[in-house]
Design a protein around this motif. Structure first.
Motif, mmCIF file in Angstrom:
data_model
loop_
_atom_site.group_PDB
_atom_site.id
_atom_site.type_symbol
_atom_site.label_atom_id
_atom_site.label_comp_id
_atom_site.label_asym_id
_atom_site.label_seq_id
_atom_site.Cartn_x
_atom_site.Cartn_y
_atom_site.Cartn_z
ATOM 1 N N VAL A 1 7.139 -2.152 7.368
ATOM 2 C CA VAL A 1 7.136 -2.194 5.901
ATOM 3 C C VAL A 1 8.546 -1.971 5.357
ATOM 4 C CG1 VAL A 1 6.296 -1.038 3.815
ATOM 5 C CG2 VAL A 1 4.724 -1.492 5.712
ATOM 6 N N ALA A 2 9.258 -0.999 5.927
ATOM 7 C CA ALA A 2 10.627 -0.717 5.453
ATOM 8 C C ALA A 2 11.547 -1.902 5.710
ATOM 9 C CB ALA A 2 11.155 0.542 6.144
ATOM 10 N N GLU A 3 11.424 -2.531 6.874
ATOM 11 C CA GLU A 3 12.275 -3.682 7.190
ATOM 12 C C GLU A 3 11.930 -4.873 6.299
ATOM 13 O OE1 GLU A 3 11.778 -4.331 11.369
ATOM 14 O OE2 GLU A 3 13.221 -2.762 11.927
ATOM 15 N N ALA A 4 10.646 -5.052 6.008
ATOM 16 C CA ALA A 4 10.239 -6.139 5.114
ATOM 17 C C ALA A 4 10.802 -5.920 3.716
ATOM 18 C CB ALA A 4 8.716 -6.230 5.060
ATOM 19 N N ARG A 5 10.766 -4.674 3.257
ATOM 20 C CA ARG A 5 11.281 -4.361 1.914
ATOM 21 C C ARG A 5 12.788 -4.637 1.846
ATOM 22 N NH1 ARG A 5 8.037 -4.238 -2.129
ATOM 23 N NH2 ARG A 5 6.639 -2.745 -1.111
ATOM 24 N N ALA A 6 13.489 -4.229 2.883
ATOM 25 C CA ALA A 6 14.941 -4.436 2.898
ATOM 26 C C ALA A 6 15.280 -5.920 3.007
ATOM 27 C CB ALA A 6 15.549 -3.665 4.065
ATOM 28 N N ALA A 7 14.571 -6.643 3.858
ATOM 29 C CA ALA A 7 14.845 -8.069 4.029
ATOM 30 C C ALA A 7 14.544 -8.844 2.752
ATOM 31 C CB ALA A 7 14.023 -8.627 5.188
ATOM 32 N N LEU B 1 14.692 -16.872 10.706
ATOM 33 C CA LEU B 1 14.464 -16.067 9.507
ATOM 34 C C LEU B 1 15.053 -14.666 9.693
ATOM 35 C CD1 LEU B 1 12.434 -18.414 8.906
ATOM 36 C CD2 LEU B 1 11.082 -16.693 7.703
ATOM 37 N N PRO B 2 15.508 -14.054 8.603
ATOM 38 C CA PRO B 2 16.097 -12.718 8.714
ATOM 39 C C PRO B 2 15.124 -11.719 9.332
ATOM 40 C CG PRO B 2 16.538 -13.661 6.552
ATOM 41 C CD PRO B 2 15.561 -14.577 7.227
ATOM 42 N N LYS B 3 15.659 -10.778 10.079
ATOM 43 C CA LYS B 3 14.849 -9.751 10.724
ATOM 44 C C LYS B 3 14.025 -8.990 9.687
ATOM 45 C CE LYS B 3 15.276 -5.433 13.394
ATOM 46 N NZ LYS B 3 14.080 -5.696 14.213
ATOM 47 N N GLY B 4 12.751 -8.870 9.959
ATOM 48 C CA GLY B 4 11.855 -8.107 9.095
ATOM 49 C C GLY B 4 11.231 -8.908 7.974
ATOM 50 N N LEU B 5 11.728 -10.116 7.716
ATOM 51 C CA LEU B 5 11.185 -10.890 6.600
ATOM 52 C C LEU B 5 9.758 -11.343 6.879
ATOM 53 C CD1 LEU B 5 12.005 -12.071 3.810
ATOM 54 C CD2 LEU B 5 12.461 -14.213 5.022
ATOM 55 N N PHE B 6 9.470 -11.666 8.128
ATOM 56 C CA PHE B 6 8.111 -11.984 8.552
ATOM 57 C C PHE B 6 7.790 -11.136 9.770
ATOM 58 C CE2 PHE B 6 5.053 -13.891 11.335
ATOM 59 C CZ PHE B 6 4.043 -14.307 10.478
ATOM 60 N N THR B 7 6.657 -10.432 9.720
ATOM 61 C CA THR B 7 6.250 -9.611 10.862
ATOM 62 C C THR B 7 4.766 -9.785 11.132
ATOM 63 O OG1 THR B 7 7.947 -7.960 10.328
ATOM 64 C CG2 THR B 7 6.195 -7.293 11.847
ATOM 65 N N HIS C 1 -8.951 -2.263 11.505
ATOM 66 C CA HIS C 1 -9.424 -2.344 10.120
ATOM 67 C C HIS C 1 -8.997 -1.099 9.340
ATOM 68 C CE1 HIS C 1 -11.517 -5.952 10.970
ATOM 69 N NE2 HIS C 1 -12.521 -5.412 11.647
ATOM 70 N N GLU C 2 -9.073 0.046 10.011
ATOM 71 C CA GLU C 2 -8.720 1.295 9.333
ATOM 72 C C GLU C 2 -7.238 1.308 8.950
ATOM 73 O OE1 GLU C 2 -10.375 1.007 12.204
ATOM 74 O OE2 GLU C 2 -12.371 1.558 11.449
ATOM 75 N N GLN C 3 -6.389 0.842 9.838
ATOM 76 C CA GLN C 3 -4.957 0.787 9.521
ATOM 77 C C GLN C 3 -4.685 -0.171 8.367
ATOM 78 O OE1 GLN C 3 -3.661 -0.179 13.618
ATOM 79 N NE2 GLN C 3 -2.164 1.460 13.375
ATOM 80 N N THR C 4 -5.390 -1.301 8.355
ATOM 81 C CA THR C 4 -5.204 -2.273 7.277
ATOM 82 C C THR C 4 -5.592 -1.662 5.941
ATOM 83 O OG1 THR C 4 -5.709 -4.062 8.833
ATOM 84 C CG2 THR C 4 -5.786 -4.591 6.490
ATOM 85 N N SER C 5 -6.726 -0.967 5.920
ATOM 86 C CA SER C 5 -7.168 -0.318 4.684
ATOM 87 C C SER C 5 -6.179 0.751 4.238
ATOM 88 C CB SER C 5 -8.555 0.311 4.886
ATOM 89 O OG SER C 5 -9.530 -0.687 5.102
ATOM 90 N N LYS C 6 -5.664 1.502 5.187
ATOM 91 C CA LYS C 6 -4.710 2.558 4.854
ATOM 92 C C LYS C 6 -3.423 1.971 4.286
ATOM 93 C CE LYS C 6 -2.402 6.581 6.914
ATOM 94 N NZ LYS C 6 -2.202 7.370 8.173
ATOM 95 N N LEU C 7 -2.953 0.883 4.882
ATOM 96 C CA LEU C 7 -1.746 0.218 4.397
ATOM 97 C C LEU C 7 -1.920 -0.246 2.953
ATOM 98 C CD1 LEU C 7 1.057 -1.110 5.012
ATOM 99 C CD2 LEU C 7 -0.215 -3.120 5.803
ATOM 100 N N ILE C 8 -3.067 -0.873 2.669
ATOM 101 C CA ILE C 8 -3.335 -1.353 1.317
ATOM 102 C C ILE C 8 -3.489 -0.183 0.357
ATOM 103 C CG2 ILE C 8 -4.978 -2.627 -0.123
ATOM 104 C CD1 ILE C 8 -5.631 -4.288 2.435
ATOM 105 N N GLY C 9 -4.226 0.829 0.786
ATOM 106 C CA GLY C 9 -4.486 1.980 -0.076
ATOM 107 C C GLY C 9 -3.255 2.782 -0.424
ATOM 108 N N ALA C 10 -2.233 2.685 0.422
ATOM 109 C CA ALA C 10 -0.989 3.405 0.160
ATOM 110 C C ALA C 10 -0.117 2.695 -0.875
ATOM 111 C CB ALA C 10 -0.205 3.567 1.466
ATOM 112 N N GLY C 11 -0.546 1.506 -1.301
ATOM 113 C CA GLY C 11 0.263 0.747 -2.246
ATOM 114 C C GLY C 11 1.562 0.256 -1.626
ATOM 115 N N ALA C 12 1.556 0.070 -0.298
ATOM 116 C CA ALA C 12 2.790 -0.281 0.414
ATOM 117 C C ALA C 12 3.135 -1.759 0.315
ATOM 118 C CB ALA C 12 2.658 0.113 1.883
ATOM 119 N N VAL C 13 2.172 -2.587 -0.126
ATOM 120 C CA VAL C 13 2.428 -4.024 -0.260
ATOM 121 C C VAL C 13 2.175 -4.433 -1.709
ATOM 122 C CG1 VAL C 13 1.864 -4.483 2.159
ATOM 123 C CG2 VAL C 13 0.064 -4.665 0.420
ATOM 124 N N ASP C 14 2.646 -5.618 -2.056
ATOM 125 C CA ASP C 14 2.607 -6.041 -3.455
ATOM 126 C C ASP C 14 1.586 -7.140 -3.736
ATOM 127 O OD1 ASP C 14 4.986 -4.412 -4.320
ATOM 128 O OD2 ASP C 14 5.898 -5.622 -2.734
#
Length: 461
Positions: free
Chosen positions: A30-36, A177-183, A189-202
């Protein structure tokens, strides 16, 4: 740490096993995607599109390996050559469309002394949660325009098509493509829900079941993260009295049974005008009987196994319920030697004498079965087509363009087809109504889903 496992429907063997990403690896992605993405959004549009087209070339170069790999993962026969015809069409189309779709919108009323316009800014990080049935096509519908629009992308693919995500990553890397732009991420399922619930993606794009869509909505609750959801379907076809009978039969058989019926917009129920009904059913059954059920790696196979045995079990239950309520099953499963109870190998089936008290006519089947009902006129057909909690596509088979348009205006669906079915046009919005979901992909509207409007009101002079 959990493992994500792909079991091949061909023989029940383990095809692939990958460990789910650790919390630290997910946070790093997530951090690398944000920076890229902060840098990518400033790359000129033409260069972003060129990079995505390089990704396309890299993916096409792997097709010979991908086709049998896909058959092993989800059962589609190799004779059909994979998904890259539509894949290439969609990527090239959105690349051509981007300059127009992402251009600033200038209000028509010119005001001296002011510069006024709306620009389309990328959202940031787009999470694509992709399904197994068309694992390349469904994913690229969002991935290509998201990257072209200036976003970063995280891909979480289905366990059944675990290797597809790795192919996407390899093609992106080969495209430079730049590093982190696509991962590509392997997640539970639990990790996916947690990622979404944290507001980490847009933005989250999800294609899957209605229950899966509800889980995504619950995870996103309170984060204000926008969602694109393509969920269940029960797509109908209506064959009017003036239809080209042979053409309708040929195309609707294919629309119902291609990919073992595991198509988002596959035909699951058919309504036929009474004047054509008997001939339609005879032709439909005769053509369906020609399918060859078997190992998808065999070039002679035209109908492969379903992706999992439990999916085939659902279809068998629907057929048994319908027959128990008086429906007629026109095909003998014994005529398809590969058909075996308790396995993903399921013979195609055509049912008549069906009605909407039967689950096979109202609940998603997503398999090689279709029910056919006789109707007396447009009004009855329209009422039956709309008698569904779903609405992705509907097809009308007729020689009358005006009649098709008039009927189409009344059908509760995302796409209306005339004399075709089971197709996605990248120039049109791919969308659904009711429990089929919300949002849209492809077309100009798809770009609008992946960007936010930003208004500029500049006074000068």
């Amino acid at each position: 740490m959990s493992d994500i496992v792909c079991i091949s429907p061909i023989d029940g063997s383990e095809l692939a096993r990958r460990p789910a990403a650790s919390d630290a690896a997910l946070a790093r992605a997530v951090a690398e995607a944000r920076a890229a993405q902060r840098d990518w959004r400033h790359v000129p549009l033409a260069e972003r599109s060129a990079a995505v087209l390089r990704f396309l070339d890299a993916m096409l170069a792997m097709n010979q390996e991908i086709v049998p790999e896909l058959a092993q993962q989800m059962g589609r026969p190799v004779r059909f050559g994979g998904e890259f015809g539509g894949f290439e069409e969609r990527v090239r189309y959105v690349a051509r469309l981007a300059p127009e779709a992402l251009a600033p919108v200038v209000p028509p009323d010119e005001r001296p002394g002011f510069r006024r316009y709306i620009r389309r800014d990328p959202l940031g990080i787009v999470l694509v949660v992709a399904p197994w049935n068309y694992p390349y096509l469904t994913a690229v519908n969002t991935i290509a325009p998201a990257l072209i629009a200036g976003n970063a992308v995280l891909l979480k693919h289905a366990a059944q098509t675990l290797l597809v995500g790795e192919r996407f990553q390899l093609a992106m890397d080969r495209a430079g493509l730049p590093k982190g732009l696509f991962t590509n991420l392997v997640l539970t399922h639990e990790q996916t829900s947690k990622l979404i619930g944290a507001g980490a993606v847009d933005f989250v794009n999800f294609t899957g079941s209605v229950e899966g869509g509800r889980a995504i909505e619950r995870a996103a609750a309170g984060t204000f993260t926008p969602l694109g959801l393509e969920l269940g379907g029960k797509d109908p076809a209506y064959v009017r009295a003036d239809a080209d009978l042979d053409f309708a039969v040929e195309n609707l058989v294919d629309g119902a049974f291609y990919n073992a019926g595991q198509c988002c917009c596959g035909i699951e129920r058919i309504y036929v005008h009474e004047s054509l009904y008997d001939r339609f059913v005879d032709g439909f059954v005769e053509l369906t009987a020609r399918y060859r059920l078997g190992n998808p790696l065999d070039e002679d196979t035209t109908l492969g196994p379903m992706a999992q045995g439990r999916f085939a079990g659902t279809i068998r239950q629907q057929i048994a319920e319908a027959v128990g309520k008086g429906a007629k099953a026109h095909l003998d499963p014994a005529a398809f030697p590969a058909n075996r109870e308790g396995t993903p190998y399921l013979a195609p089936q055509v049912l008549t004498g069906v009605d909407h008290s039967m689950s096979v006519m109202t609940q998603e089947s997503f398999g090689p079965v279709v029910g056919i009902m006789k109707v007396k006129d447009d009004e009855e057909a329209l009422a039956l087509m709309n008698d569904s909690v779903y609405g992705l596509t509907a097809s009308i088979w007729t020689a009358d363009l005006d009649a098709a348009e008039e009927l189409g205006q009344e059908i509760e669906t995302g796409t209306v087809f005339m004399n075709r079915c089971d197709y996605l046009d990248p120039g049109l919005a791919w969308t659904g109504v009711k429990e089929t979901g919300r949002g849209a992909s492809l077309s100009r509207i798809g770009f609008e889903m992946l960007t936010r409007p930003k208004s500029f009101h500049l006074r000068h002079g």
